[in-house]
Motif scaffolding. Structure first.
Motif, PDB file in Angstrom:
ATOM      1  N   ALA A 247       8.426  14.228  29.603  1.00 12.57           N
ATOM      2  CA  ALA A 247       7.219  14.408  28.783  1.00 12.57           C
ATOM      3  C   ALA A 247       6.611  15.798  28.974  1.00 12.57           C
ATOM      4  O   ALA A 247       6.202  16.442  28.007  1.00 12.57           O
ATOM      5  CB  ALA A 247       6.191  13.331  29.119  1.00 12.57           C
TER       6      ALA A 247
ATOM      7  N   GLU B  42      10.394   9.983  33.626  1.00 17.76           N
ATOM      8  CA  GLU B  42       9.630   9.874  32.376  1.00 17.76           C
ATOM      9  C   GLU B  42       8.666  11.053  32.255  1.00 17.76           C
ATOM     10  O   GLU B  42       8.526  11.667  31.194  1.00 17.76           O
ATOM     11  CB  GLU B  42       8.809   8.570  32.349  1.00 17.76           C
ATOM     12  N   ALA B  43       8.004  11.351  33.371  1.00 15.54           N
ATOM     13  CA  ALA B  43       7.010  12.433  33.355  1.00 15.54           C
ATOM     14  C   ALA B  43       7.686  13.799  33.204  1.00 15.54           C
ATOM     15  O   ALA B  43       7.165  14.685  32.518  1.00 15.54           O
ATOM     16  CB  ALA B  43       6.183  12.386  34.641  1.00 15.54           C
TER      17      ALA B  43
ATOM     18  N   GLN C 212       9.616   6.517  36.992  1.00 17.57           N
ATOM     19  CA  GLN C 212       8.478   7.094  36.278  1.00 17.57           C
ATOM     20  C   GLN C 212       8.446   8.616  36.393  1.00 17.57           C
ATOM     21  O   GLN C 212       7.986   9.302  35.479  1.00 17.57           O
ATOM     22  CB  GLN C 212       7.170   6.494  36.806  1.00 17.57           C
TER      23      GLN C 212
END
Lengths: 270, 315
Positions: free
Chosen positions: A159, A155-156, A152
């Motif tokens: 983003a 992912e961050a 995760q």
């Protein structure tokens, strides 16, 4: 000013040891490695008001490595969010000082953390909301290095770069220790700075115990526009207590009475 | 046949945007399927595309909620529930005002098959403290549920269908969170019911069809819509159970922990003493037409008819 701060970090380290010893459990290693970062953040960068923890214009700090809660609580008590005596209630039934931080229990904590890998996502959501409102709050996320093994986080990282969140700063407490061993043995994350750069982050590597370097890196990060900033803080797990330093055994256990006395002596008089 | 509840949701977002200044919509590469694409086109500054990264989307929504926004996160029900740990900590432990909207619930999605079917989401969401769980039975209810969800301060899970549904509510229907509502009873009103069927989402229309089919045969069956799965309306259940010989639950979800589970828990806790027949999915899903799948897995009107009157004498 940094001299004063250096003196106060001794007190913060002592508080960490005292509260974990009183609780009989907790995470001294990662609390001692991150404390200098938190001390400089609260002293010189994070806009906050301990008397008004819900002040909407405050900057936000998400301690993604929630197991370092004792370090956060020590700094918060020092800043006046709550009385220092309350530190000794850590992990007790009914205490606002939960084993891992919870925002609805303790005003001033911005997010419940401890499930590693979530803090950067929460922080980037905060930064998106602040930008939408145009109110100028900055968001700081402090994470561990073992935590970078969580998918995760990447992912961050993608983003935050996509959204060009220049009011978001990630500080990685790179102490190379996690429960099962050294990070580079359990699951290597290096070359971390290169990875962060390739994900579109403005990245710098510093000595995470050099107060001046931490201060300078946070100032430099603040000046960056158009991209989020990462600071890889090279730290020593258990910093300040010789028998805890770089010793994985001290990731998550409390010192007994004689160990506590020895640790406090080293911190305060060493 | 009316609209799918996901369609009603997409329309409601666009209709309600001016009333909710904090509303933001977060997607993970499925906005055309979850029906947020129109909102994204009309309000690009309030729409955030996170790509195929649901955990990050959900925790970022929590961060936005902690700053006062009202984030609506969408994906398929199965992909949201796959991020249960993020929902558990970033959303519910933070008491973050996040609205999770899971579309493509259950077998009703049809031919895409098992990996795309949310069949365990109700059980998991029900287990989270503070999480309100909604599943509207038609488009009218869905629109009102969206409006309720946006004004409610707290995490909500809204479970929606891919497939179109029969309209089961009268035009003057008013959504009430936490209440079971009777959507069909035989006329004239019966004093005693052979069964009360409790249905939710994609199965309400079939339950009404079953009850209508049984009326001329002399069986009085009531159909109750469970638009709110959590908190569950135990008192309402007790009222409906009082004049019913048995309770039948029918849901497009696994038999464990969903609507049937909620009914059994309430019935046992209150000592209602009525048998509960649970029609629900007991295996993994598979490809097929929605109607074929409801027939094969025991959720269709003929199965509901059977569950209502099995072992009963003709009255």
């Amino acid at each position: 000013m940094l001299t004063e701060l250096a003196a106060s970090t001794k007190g913060l380290r002592a508080d960490i040891i005292r509260m974990i010893a009183a609780a009989g459990s907790g995470h001294p290693g990662g609390s001692l490695s991150v404390i200098d970062i938190l001390a400089v953040l609260y002293d010189k960068h994070l806009r906050h008001d301990p008397k008004r923890p819900d002040w909407p214009q405050r900057d936000r700090l998400v301690l993604s490595k929630g197991h370092a809660a004792p370090a956060l609580y020590a700094v918060m008590a020092q800043r006046g969010f709550f009385p220092k005596e309350e530190l000794m209630t850590l992990r007790r039934l009914g205490s606002r000082l939960q084993g891992h931080p919870e925002r609805h229990r303790l005003p001033g904590v911005e997010a419940a953390t401890g499930s590693l890998g979530q803090g950067l996502s929460i922080g980037l959501g905060m930064a998106l909301a602040a930008r939408l409102d145009g109110t100028g709050q900055r968001v700081y996320v402090v994470s561990g290095d073992g935590e970078m093994q969580e998918g995760q986080v990447w992912e961050a990282l993608m983003a935050a770069a996509k959204f060009k969140l220049d009011d978001l700063t990630l500080i990685v407490d790179h102490n190379n220790g996690q429960i099962d061993g050294h990070v580079d043995e359990v699951m290597p994350i290096d070359p971390l700075a290169e990875k962060l750069k390739s994900f579109g982050w403005d990245t710098r590597v510093i000595d995470g115990h050099d107060l001046g370097a931490i201060d300078a890196a946070l100032s430099a990060a603040k000046a960056v526009r158009g991209k989020p900033q990462a600071i890889v803080a090279m730290t020593v797990k258990g910093k300040g207590v010789s028998f805890m330093e770089n010793n994985i055994a001290w990731h998550g256990k409390a010192p007994n009475q004689s160990e506590t006395e020895k640790a406090l002596k080293e911190i305060l008089h060493g | 046949m009316g609209k799918a509840t996901r369609e009603a949701f997409g329309e409601a977002l666009v209709e309600l945007v001016d009333r909710f200044p904090g509303l933001v919509v977060l997607d993970s590469d499925l906005s055309k399927s979850t029906m947020t694409a129109d909102f994204a086109k009309k309000h690009p500054q309030r729409h955030f595309e996170f790509g195929i990264a649901e955990s990050n989307m959900i925790a970022a929504a929590a961060g936005m909620a902690l700053m006062g926004k009202v984030p609506v996160c969408t994906s398929f029900a199965c992909f949201l529930i796959g991020r249960l740990e993020t929902i558990r900590v970033a959303v519910t432990l933070n008491r973050a005002n996040v609205k999770l909207v899971g579309t493509h619930a259950g077998l009703g999605i049809g031919d895409d098959g098992a990996s795309q079917m949310g069949l365990e989401d109700l059980a998991a969401m029900r287990a989270l403290p503070g999480m309100t769980v909604l599943q509207p039975g038609d488009a009218l209810e869905a629109k009102q549920a969206v409006e309720w969800m946006l004004q409610h301060d707290g995490p909500v899970y809204l479970r929606l269908t891919r497939q179109k549904l029969d309209d089961v509510h009268k035009p003057d229907y008013k959504f009430a969170c936490g209440k079971l509502d009777a959507v069909w009873e035989p006329e004239p009103k019966a004093k005693h019911f052979q069964a009360t069927v409790i249905a939710s989402g994609g199965t309400v229309g079939g339950a009404v069809a079953a009850a209508k089919d049984l009326q001329p045969k002399g069986f009085a069956v009531r159909v109750v819509n469970a638009g709110t799965i959590a908190p569950f309306d135990a008192d309402g259940l007790a009222d409906f159970a009082r004049d019913s010989q048995r309770l039948v639950t029918v849901e497009d979800h696994n038999v464990a922990g969903g609507l049937g589970g909620a009914v059994c828990e309430a019935a046992a806790a209150l000592g209602l003493g009525k048998p509960v027949v649970r029609l629900a999915v007991r295996e993994t899903g598979e490809s097929g037409l929605p109607a074929e799948l409801y027939e094969k897995h025991g959720l269709s009107a003929p199965h509901i008819v059977d569950a209502c009157i099995k072992n009963l004498e003709q009255p």
